[in-house]
Design a protein around this motif. Structure first.
Motif, PDB file in Angstrom:
ATOM      1  N   THR A 226      37.047  54.732  23.197  1.00 26.98           N
ATOM      2  CA  THR A 226      37.185  53.394  24.560  1.00 26.98           C
ATOM      3  C   THR A 226      36.728  51.798  24.961  1.00 26.98           C
ATOM      4  N   TYR A 227      36.583  51.519  23.204  1.00 22.59           N
ATOM      5  CA  TYR A 227      36.575  50.376  23.857  1.00 22.59           C
ATOM      6  C   TYR A 227      37.653  49.249  24.046  1.00 22.59           C
ATOM      7  N   SER A 228      38.604  49.276  23.403  1.00 23.90           N
ATOM      8  CA  SER A 228      39.853  48.588  24.145  1.00 23.90           C
ATOM      9  C   SER A 228      40.367  48.639  25.599  1.00 23.90           C
ATOM     10  N   GLY A 229      40.082  49.653  25.875  1.00 26.87           N
ATOM     11  CA  GLY A 229      40.747  49.851  27.256  1.00 26.87           C
ATOM     12  C   GLY A 229      39.229  48.997  27.683  1.00 26.87           C
ATOM     13  N   VAL A 230      37.971  49.272  27.175  1.00 33.15           N
ATOM     14  CA  VAL A 230      37.092  48.783  28.074  1.00 33.15           C
ATOM     15  C   VAL A 230      37.491  47.537  28.746  1.00 33.15           C
ATOM     16  N   ARG A 231      36.960  46.892  27.086  1.00 32.30           N
ATOM     17  CA  ARG A 231      37.087  45.473  26.807  1.00 32.30           C
ATOM     18  C   ARG A 231      38.536  44.781  27.889  1.00 32.30           C
ATOM     19  N   ALA A 232      39.300  45.900  28.049  1.00 34.61           N
ATOM     20  CA  ALA A 232      40.935  45.315  28.648  1.00 34.61           C
ATOM     21  C   ALA A 232      40.324  44.894  30.601  1.00 34.61           C
ATOM     22  N   ARG A 233      39.379  45.838  30.897  1.00 33.07           N
ATOM     23  CA  ARG A 233      39.233  46.351  32.281  1.00 33.07           C
ATOM     24  C   ARG A 233      38.213  44.663  32.685  1.00 33.07           C
ATOM     25  N   ILE A 234      37.198  44.997  31.425  1.00 32.96           N
ATOM     26  CA  ILE A 234      36.013  43.765  31.303  1.00 32.96           C
ATOM     27  C   ILE A 234      36.924  42.305  31.948  1.00 32.96           C
ATOM     28  N   THR A 235      38.179  41.857  31.241  1.00 37.19           N
ATOM     29  CA  THR A 235      38.376  40.888  30.372  1.00 37.19           C
ATOM     30  C   THR A 235      39.327  40.693  32.060  1.00 37.19           C
ATOM     31  N   ALA A 236      40.134  41.982  32.573  1.00 43.84           N
ATOM     32  CA  ALA A 236      41.028  41.702  33.633  1.00 43.84           C
ATOM     33  C   ALA A 236      39.646  41.596  35.303  1.00 43.84           C
ATOM     34  N   THR A 237      38.188  42.408  35.015  1.00 43.13           N
ATOM     35  CA  THR A 237      37.618  42.016  36.763  1.00 43.13           C
ATOM     36  C   THR A 237      36.847  40.591  36.139  1.00 43.13           C
ATOM     37  N   LEU A 239      39.445  37.878  35.107  1.00 43.85           N
ATOM     38  CA  LEU A 239      40.109  37.462  36.016  1.00 43.85           C
ATOM     39  C   LEU A 239      39.800  37.139  37.527  1.00 43.85           C
ATOM     40  N   TRP A 240      39.714  38.789  37.840  1.00 45.21           N
ATOM     41  CA  TRP A 240      39.992  39.229  39.327  1.00 45.21           C
ATOM     42  C   TRP A 240      38.557  37.926  39.932  1.00 45.21           C
ATOM     43  N   THR A 241      37.235  38.993  39.413  1.00 42.69           N
ATOM     44  CA  THR A 241      36.633  37.863  40.303  1.00 42.69           C
ATOM     45  C   THR A 241      36.777  36.080  40.563  1.00 42.69           C
ATOM     46  N   ARG A 242      37.078  35.154  38.859  1.00 43.18           N
ATOM     47  CA  ARG A 242      37.482  33.741  39.149  1.00 43.18           C
ATOM     48  C   ARG A 242      38.510  32.789  39.981  1.00 43.18           C
ATOM     49  N   ARG A 243      39.363  34.607  40.036  1.00 42.04           N
ATOM     50  CA  ARG A 243      39.902  33.958  41.115  1.00 42.04           C
ATOM     51  C   ARG A 243      40.550  33.797  42.577  1.00 42.04           C
ATOM     52  N   ARG A 244      39.698  34.652  42.854  1.00 39.39           N
ATOM     53  CA  ARG A 244      38.998  35.400  43.946  1.00 39.39           C
ATOM     54  C   ARG A 244      38.194  33.897  44.316  1.00 39.39           C
ATOM     55  N   ARG A 245      37.284  33.228  43.469  1.00 42.38           N
ATOM     56  CA  ARG A 245      36.482  31.879  43.733  1.00 42.38           C
ATOM     57  C   ARG A 245      36.865  31.457  43.913  1.00 42.38           C
ATOM     58  N   ASP A 246      38.532  31.353  42.533  1.00 47.62           N
ATOM     59  CA  ASP A 246      38.951  29.792  42.766  1.00 47.62           C
ATOM     60  C   ASP A 246      39.450  29.569  44.368  1.00 47.62           C
ATOM     61  N   HIS A 247      40.308  31.157  44.707  1.00 48.34           N
ATOM     62  CA  HIS A 247      40.967  30.679  45.844  1.00 48.34           C
ATOM     63  C   HIS A 247      39.858  30.637  46.835  1.00 48.34           C
ATOM     64  N   ARG A 248      38.532  30.821  47.568  1.00 49.55           N
ATOM     65  CA  ARG A 248      38.325  30.190  48.428  1.00 49.55           C
ATOM     66  C   ARG A 248      37.698  29.063  47.972  1.00 49.55           C
ATOM     67  N   ARG A 249      37.900  28.330  46.974  1.00 54.69           N
ATOM     68  CA  ARG A 249      37.499  27.088  46.570  1.00 54.69           C
ATOM     69  C   ARG A 249      38.300  26.078  47.067  1.00 54.69           C
ATOM     70  N   LEU A 250      40.182  27.068  47.034  1.00 51.73           N
ATOM     71  CA  LEU A 250      40.506  25.739  47.551  1.00 51.73           C
ATOM     72  C   LEU A 250      41.198  26.049  49.010  1.00 51.73           C
ATOM     73  N   THR A 251      39.773  26.267  49.382  1.00 51.71           N
ATOM     74  CA  THR A 251      40.377  26.708  51.343  1.00 51.71           C
ATOM     75  C   THR A 251      40.575  25.091  51.815  1.00 51.71           C
TER      76      THR A 251
END
Length: 371
Positions: A226-237, A239-251
Motif C-alpha cells: 500500500t506504500y505507493s498508494g498511501v504516499r500518493a494520497r498523502i501528497t494529494a492531501t 496539495l489540497w490543503t495548501r491550495r485551500r489555504r492559498d485560495h483563502r489568502r488570495l481573498t
C-alpha cells in the motif's frame, strides 16, 4: 498490537477493493485485491475470539483449517499478480497451473485435517501434537507451499524493485523483504514440524520468536503493497490543503479587484456544498481565483501609472503596490478615466506558477494587513 495490525490490514483491503472496483477487468489489480482480502479474512479467524466462534459453530479445528486455506489463497493470488503483470500467454498459463497446484495443496491439507483425531487441530501451532501424522502433514503441507509461494513472490518483488523508480521501488523493496522474511519463517516452522514429528522438542521461546517474526513481516508486506498508494494520497492531501489555504489568502486581493471589475468573475462549474471539499472542486476554484486576480490586475494597472512618478511598477514592494491598488480602486469607483496603458504587475522573477501565486499572495496579505 493485534488491533492496530487488524486496522491496517482492513484499511489496505478496503483501498485495494476500491481500486478493483475502478478496474474490474484488470487481472493484476484483481489479484492484489483478492490476496489482501484473503489475508484480511485470515487474521480475525486466527484471533482467539474468531477462532472460538468458528470452532463452536463448525467444530474444533475448523478455524485453524479456514485460516490456513485463506493463507494459501493469499499467496496464490499474490503470485497471480506477478504472473498477470508479465502480460504474456505463458505467464497466464502459469497462473492457471498455479491455481491447480494450490487447489491440490488445499484439498490435501483439508483431507489431512478431517482424517485426524477429533480436536487435533484445536490448539495452536506451538501446542499441537505433531507426533500425529495428520497434524504434522497439515502444518508441513501448508507451510511448505507458503514458503514456495512467498519465496517466489519475494524474488519477483525484488526484481521489479530494481527496475522501478521511487516511490514504487521503495514499496516493492518493503514488499520483497516482508515476503522473504515470511518465507524464511515458514521454512523454519517446517523444520520445527519435522523435529516435533520425530519426537523432538523445540523451545517455546524460539517458536514465539518465529511467530513474532511472521507478524512483523506480514505488517511490512502490507505496508509495502500500500506504500505507493498511501504516499500518493498523502501528497494529494497536502496539495489540497495548501491550495485551500492559498485560495483563502488570495481573498483580500480578489475582493478588491472583483468589486471594481465584477465582470472578471468566472462562472463556477458547480455550486454544490460537496464541491467545496472535493479535490477537483478545490483545485478548480484555486486556478479560477488566480485567473481572476491576474485579469483584475491587468485591468487596474493603467490606474497605477502616475505621470509624475517614473518608478518601475515591477519593483514595487507588496505593501506599496497594495496601497496603490486601494487608491486606484477609489479612482475607478469615482468614474475617472484610465491615465495610462496596461502594464505588468506583481510579476515574479521566477518563471513558474508557484512563484506567481506567492507574489499574488504577498500583495493580498499586504492588503489584509492594511485594511
Amino acid at each position: 498490537m493485534s488491533e492496530t495490525l487488524l486496522l491496517i490490514i482492513a484499511a489496505a483491503v478496503v483501498w485495494r477493493l476500491y481500486l478493483w472496483s475502478r478496474a474490474p477487468h484488470d487481472a493484476p489489480t484483481r489479484s492484489v485485491a483478492l490476496s489482501l482480502l484473503c489475508a484480511g479474512l485470515s487474521y480475525p479467524v486466527a484471533m482467539p475470539g474468531g477462532a472460538t466462534g468458528i470452532d463452536t459453530v463448525a467444530g474444533h479445528g475448523a478455524a485453524k483449517l479456514a485460516q490456513n486455506v485463506l493463507l494459501l489463497g493469499t499467496v496464490y493470488f499474490l503470485m497471480s499478480f506477478y504472473l498477470y503483470s508479465a502480460d504474456g500467454q505463458a505467464a497466464r498459463r502459469r497462473a492457471r497451473w498455479e491455481a491447480v497446484v494450490v487447489s491440490v495443496v488445499a484439498t490435501a491439507i483439508i483431507l489431512g485435517a478431517v482424517s485426524g483425531p477429533h480436536e487435533a487441530l484445536a490448539g495452536s501451532f506451538s501446542t499441537a501434537d505433531m507426533t500425529i501424522s495428520q497434524v504434522a502433514f497439515f502444518y508441513a503441507g501448508a507451510g511448505l507451499y507458503l514458503m514456495y509461494a512467498l519465496g517466489a513472490a519475494g524474488r519477483w518483488s525484488a526484481r521489479y524493485a530494481r527496475m522501478s523508480g521511487r516511490p514504487h521501488a521503495t514499496g516493492l523493496w518493503m514488499t520483497a523483504i516482508g515476503l522473504g522474511a515470511m518465507a524464511v519463517a515458514c521454512a523454519v516452522r517446517a523444520v520445527f514440524v519435522a523435529v516435533r514429528w520425530s519426537g523432538g522438542t523445540v523451545p517455546d521461546q524460539l517458536m514465539n520468536s518465529v511467530a513474532v517474526g511472521l507478524v512483523v513481516s506480514s505488517l511490512l508486506f502490507v505496508a509495502g503493497v500500500t506504500y505507493s498508494g498511501v504516499r500518493a494520497r498523502i501528497t494529494a492531501t497536502r496539495l489540497w490543503t495548501r491550495r485551500r489555504r492559498d485560495h483563502r489568502r488570495l481573498t483580500p486581493l480578489w475582493q478588491l479587484l472583483i468589486e471594481v471589475y465584477p465582470g472578471n468573475e468566472l462562472r463556477p462549474a458547480s455550486s454544490g456544498l460537496w464541491d467545496r471539499w472535493r479535490a477537483r472542486g478545490v483545485h478548480r476554484r484555486y486556478h479560477r481565483r488566480i485567473v481572476e486576480c491576474r485579469d483584475g490586475l491587468v485591468d487596474i494597472s493603467p490606474y497605477l501609472v502616475d505621470e509624475d512618478d517614473d518608478s518601475d511598477l515591477l519593483l514595487l514592494e507588496p505593501e506599496e503596490l497594495a496601497s496603490r491598488l486601494r487608491r486606484a480602486a477609489v479612482t475607478i469607483r469615482q468614474g475617472s478615466p484610465a491615465p495610462g496603458q496596461a502594464v505588468p504587475l506583481a510579476v515574479p522573477k521566477e518563471d513558474d506558477r508557484d512563484a506567481d501565486v506567492r507574489q499574488l499572495i504577498a500583495v493580498s496579505e499586504a492588503l489584509r494587513l492594511t485594511a
